[in-house]
Design an enzyme around this catalytic site. Sequence first.
Site: not given
Ligand code: UD1
Length: 424
Positions: A24-25, A96, A120, A125, A311, A403
């Site tokens: 999915k990711n 998201r 969320c 996030r 996850d 999802r």
């Molecule tokens: C992706 C995955 C999700 C997985 C996560 C961590 C997808 C669609 N989703 O989510 O399933 O659990 O990686 O492996 O690929 N953060 C900030 N600022 C930013 C970006 C991130 O504060 O600009 C924080 C987020 O709030 C969160 C943490 O960093 O607490 C991790 O986020 P991130 O690694 O970006 O995960 P996602 O890409 O949202």
Amino acid sequence: MSTECIIVQGGKRLSGVVPIGGAKNSVLKLMAASLLVPGVTTITNVPCISDVLTLQSVLEHLGAEVVMDSNAHSVTIDAGKVKDTAVPYDLVAQMRATITVLGPLVGRFGKASIAMPGGCDIGARGIDMHLRGLEKLGVSFKTLHGDIHAHVGPKGLVGAQIELAFASVGATENLILAATCAKGTTVIKNAAREPEIADLADFLVCLGARISGQGTSVIVIEGVDRFDPVKGYATVGDRIEAGTFLVAGALAGGPLTVEGVRPEHLATALMKLEACGAEIATTPTTITVSHRGSFAPVDIQTLPYPGFPTDLQAQFMVLDAVASGSSTVTENIFESRFKVADEYNRMGARVRVEGHHAYIEGVEELSGAPVQAPDLRAGAGLVLAGLIADGTTRVSGVEFVDRGYEGIVEKLATVGAQITRETV
Ligand code: UD1
């Protein structure tokens, strides 16, 4: 009002082979990346899950023609006619990961507007790292009426050195996507190393991008000025779907084999399964788990890849819930990812949450109950708990499970679970 539920009768031994779909990711990002190509792109090994359908709606909203073939597990995207660069709130609110279209839109069109993602179900996030990194490449942002408006100046995107404060998956991806269109070289330091990021980079290379270092914490991107259509790029196998079924196999005896995943992508999770007392055997594309007797408690700390994946945290908590002893699960990635603990406790588990730690006292048996999935992975965890609980477990909130899991009920039934999906 009727709701859909997954109904599980606990206590059945599971054994056999479960086919694993594309990640999915990864596929969501490959679909977003197709926006860079003014032509037709075909992606294969695409899971039929609702997040993929949501991204299909986003691409169609922008003007792409998208044909999903759920039998062939493929999607064909013609982004040649894309003109719109605005994504409205109702689409961003559904998922998201929609934010991933920002990079390709500013890369190809020099502008984009996208609704700010809200909080969320697993906590706030932020997207600050996405925006700060894109600014370094020459994008300016203005927020108006809840939308972020991105604009690239007359010089276009220009390669830059970017160091992320945290190895964010989404920020790394958005920056790779925009940097492939920038003039010159971009270096992303402290980049996320998830296999799905390497998959995105490999896909972009097939389209004509020049990227090296994917899968390491330093990614180097040389901008290019054209992308060519690709027919038939296969998405990497879903390590999280595979990990979920491996926990099911360990809980319910096995031998259970997941097929279509690379064992090295689950190295940390497999170590934890072995520490619980499970036996693991691998080939380059399969993993087999089996287990007899009691489970040893294992401490888990979620970390960016190659650390233990957040996850899989909710699913592994079920193993600890029935282990002979106490354990601690520490969540380091998301701020609010223990909501499922209350549901496990309704099934007789003993989980106490304090901040980002969950303290678990193993119990002899879980007891089937009506429970509500608070998010996608927690929903899968509740189905797993139902597999070993005494009596019937009714999991509602199935739309969360849909999802990220294609046919979880059918796949579990094929290997011996007594499980159905019903509208009540
Ligand atoms: C992706 C995955 C999700 C997985 C996560 C961590 C997808 C669609 N989703 O989510 O399933 O659990 O990686 O492996 O690929 N953060 C900030 N600022 C930013 C970006 C991130 O504060 O600009 C924080 C987020 O709030 C969160 C943490 O960093 O607490 C991790 O986020 P991130 O690694 O970006 O995960 P996602 O890409 O949202």
